[in-house]
Design a protein around this motif. Structure first.
Motif, PDB file in Angstrom:
ATOM      1  N   SER A  64       0.806  -1.228   0.000  1.00  0.00           N
ATOM      2  CA  SER A  64       0.000   0.000   0.000  1.00  0.00           C
ATOM      3  C   SER A  64       0.832   1.267   0.000  1.00  0.00           C
ATOM      4  N   GLY A  65       2.045   1.199  -0.565  1.00  0.00           N
ATOM      5  CA  GLY A  65       2.843   2.409  -0.735  1.00  0.00           C
ATOM      6  C   GLY A  65       2.451   3.131  -2.012  1.00  0.00           C
ATOM      7  N   ALA A  89       0.185  -2.885  10.048  1.00  0.00           N
ATOM      8  CA  ALA A  89      -1.072  -2.313  10.541  1.00  0.00           C
ATOM      9  C   ALA A  89      -1.311  -0.907  10.017  1.00  0.00           C
ATOM     10  N   ARG A  90      -0.331  -0.374   9.269  1.00  0.00           N
ATOM     11  CA  ARG A  90      -0.394   1.016   8.815  1.00  0.00           C
ATOM     12  C   ARG A  90      -0.371   1.088   7.297  1.00  0.00           C
ATOM     13  N   ARG A 211      -2.277  -8.246   6.486  1.00  0.00           N
ATOM     14  CA  ARG A 211      -2.439  -9.381   5.583  1.00  0.00           C
ATOM     15  C   ARG A 211      -1.139  -9.552   4.791  1.00  0.00           C
ATOM     16  N   MET A 212      -0.479 -10.681   4.982  1.00  0.00           N
ATOM     17  CA  MET A 212       0.841 -10.934   4.410  1.00  0.00           C
ATOM     18  C   MET A 212       0.788 -11.962   3.284  1.00  0.00           C
ATOM     19  N   LYS A 232      -3.426 -11.382   9.914  1.00  0.00           N
ATOM     20  CA  LYS A 232      -2.912 -11.024  11.235  1.00  0.00           C
ATOM     21  C   LYS A 232      -1.652 -11.809  11.598  1.00  0.00           C
ATOM     22  N   PRO A 233      -0.622 -11.724  10.773  1.00  0.00           N
ATOM     23  CA  PRO A 233       0.636 -12.399  11.100  1.00  0.00           C
ATOM     24  C   PRO A 233       1.325 -11.718  12.272  1.00  0.00           C
ATOM     25  N   SER A 234       2.239 -12.423  12.876  1.00  0.00           N
ATOM     26  CA  SER A 234       3.037 -11.856  13.950  1.00  0.00           C
ATOM     27  C   SER A 234       4.301 -11.272  13.332  1.00  0.00           C
TER      28      SER A 234
END
Length: 521
Positions: A64-65, A89-90, A211-212, A232-234
């Motif tokens: 999302s860049g 998250a951003r 989301r990865m 929701k990965p760590s």
């Protein structure tokens, strides 16, 4: 994508990964636990017909860049059903944190300032900085489309810095032969990513954070038809989170950026870049999307060309505030070797030559100036002092002693530099001296230590001018596009400052347009 704002303006490696470089890439992949081609999961190996899909869209954009948001906007404008995912998250990736200036050729701002530029000159500047390892055709596309893309960003709601008269600022960056970089204002790249994300939201597309991407899914014909994404990965752990299969009816666009924060992977490419070398990137800048691309058959190029940002401080972590002060001073202040007290480089050269010159000294160098000689009245100085990276001194002697430099040598070198300022000719390194430059000879004086940090990865997947990803046989992988820092080969050995913004936005648009028009039959 940090800037080098100012008021003045060999090596050979094969383009494709072969031999030792190929071994380096494979080593980096193995560090991530990627299996060899014959041991991949069924979906990556080409049996996507057995995949149970959880979600569906026409175009799946990863990242999302600048690149991802531009691609999503264009794909949506072309009528595609778009889904855009972001690992962190951003929203905004590195782009939201960047200084965000934009190298634009033949702009209205250049015309206003009487600057003569051309596509050929833009491309030549990129090629010189890149040691002629660049994909020249793609450089030309960036140059040709830079102005229309800058104007498009304004249409999409992005803002750029203006002076009191309402005119846009134009800056000459190190490595550019003419002024062509349009400045971002306070807030940097977020002045683009924020409005872009809001525009997408108005169009019914919200960035799906945390989301990865972990795997690309291909059908029996070798077309990419979707991806496995972990919800929701760590952090950057590809084994964490909940796997979700997303079908992409038209295409997947890779816009996940570089791998500057992936210590093992980057060190496999360049052994110098161990944990003693800091990084300017956000924490999510790791290599899992590149690994997934290579596992799906993509060719990787130039992964061992990793750009270091030279004007960073070792006395703070990450991007910090140094660049917002030190890069502006590069036109006006000398960079001195602590051991000798002498200058080491044209401070307005490209980033590779500047960073390499500092690294060759073996320890952080020092930039010294005085209040009257400060760029832009000392823009960024207050923040730099507050952060503890810049110190004020009553004399040059005091500054030299503070940094453990030979006092007489420093005094002699600054006196010599002052003659260059007076005569507007740098006899030692040929740096263009600004017309408004002042001699460094009145207290208070200021010093800051400089040591390069990992900043931009020139390597990534190989693409054609339509942003289609190519395989090891230089054949198009249907359904897979990539743009921005996820792509290798465009910038060669060294990316010019403010050209990343151009690359990401120009090619992000192209990727989005073409993905939306992908023919699947």
């Amino acid at each position: 994508m940090g800037s080098t704002k100012s008021h003045s303006t060999g090596v050979s490696r094969r383009s494709f990964i072969t031999g030792a470089a190929a071994a380096s890439v494979l080593a980096g992949l193995s560090l991530a636990g990627c299996a060899p081609q014959g041991e991949q999961t069924a979906s990556a190996a080409g049996n996507g017909t057995n995949t149970k899909w959880d979600e569906e869209c026409d175009v799946l954009v990863v990242g999302s860049g600048y690149t991802g948001l531009a691609a999503a906007l264009e794909a949506k404008n072309a009528g595609a059903d778009v889904k855009i995912i972001e690992k962190t998250a951003r929203v905004g990736g590195n782009s939201a944190l960047a200084a965000g200036d934009f190298a634009v050729c033949n702009s209205s701002v250049q015309e206003r300032e009487g600057v003569q530029d051309s596509v050929e000159q833009y491309v030549d500047d990129m090629m010189v900085a890149g040691l002629y390892l660049n994909d020249k055709e793609k450089c030309r596309v960036i140059a040709e489309k830079s102005n229309e893309t800058w104007e498009w960003t304004i249409e999409m709601g992005a803002t750029w810095a203006k002076n009191d008269d309402g005119d846009y600022f134009l800056y000459p960056y190190g490595g550019h032969t003419v002024m062509r970089s349009i400045a971002q204002g306070e807030g940097g790249g977020a002045n683009v990513t924020g409005p872009f994300a809001e525009k997408l939201k108005e169009m019914g597309v919200e960035v799906e954070t945390k989301r990865m991407l972990t795997e690309l899914v291909k059908d029996e014909n070798g077309r990419v038809i979707g991806a496995i994404v972990h919800d929701k990965p760590s952090g950057n752990d590809t084994e964490s989170g909940t796997p979700v299969a997303i079908k992409a009816n038209k295409a997947v666009v890779l816009a996940a950026g570089g791998f500057g924060r992936d210590l093992d992977f980057r060190q496999a490419q360049d052994p110098r870049l161990d944990d003693t070398v800091d990084c300017t990137n956000q924490e999510g800048a790791t290599a899992e999307s590149l690994r997934a691309s290579v596992a799906a058959g993509a060719m990787a190029v130039h992964t061992d060309w990793i750009q270091l940002l030279p004007f960073m401080s070792p006395d703070e972590q990450g991007y910090g505030v140094a660049a917002f002060y030190t890069d502006g001073q590069a036109s006006y202040a000398p960079t001195l070797d602590v051991a000798t007290g002498k200058r080491i480089v044209n401070e307005l050269t490209d980033r590779k030559r500047y960073a390499d010159a500092i690294l060759e000294t073996g320890q952080p160098c020092v930039q010294i100036t005085c209040k009257k000689a400060l760029y832009d009245g000392g823009s960024g100085l207050e923040s730099a002092i507050k952060a503890g990276i810049t110190t004020e001194f009553a004399s040059i002697e005091e500054a030299a002693e503070h940094y453990g430099m030979p006092v007489d040598a420093v005094k002699e070198e600054i006196a010599r530099y002052n003659t260059f300022v007076t005569n507007k000719v740098d006899e030692d390194f040929g740096k263009p001296i600004p017309d408004d430059a002042q001699t460094i000879d009145e207290a208070p004086f200021y010093g800051v230590r400089l040591w390069p940090k990992v900043h931009h990865c020139m390597g990534g997947v190989k693409t054609d001018v339509d942003c289609r990803v190519l395989d090891m046989n230089l054949q198009v992988i249907p359904g897979l596009y990539a743009a921005g820092e996820a792509v290798g080969g465009i910038h060669g050995a060294c990316r010019l400052g403010s050209c990343a913004t151009a690359d990401c936005l120009v090619n992000g648009r192209i990727a989005g347009q073409n993905a939306a028009n992908e023919q699947t039959v």
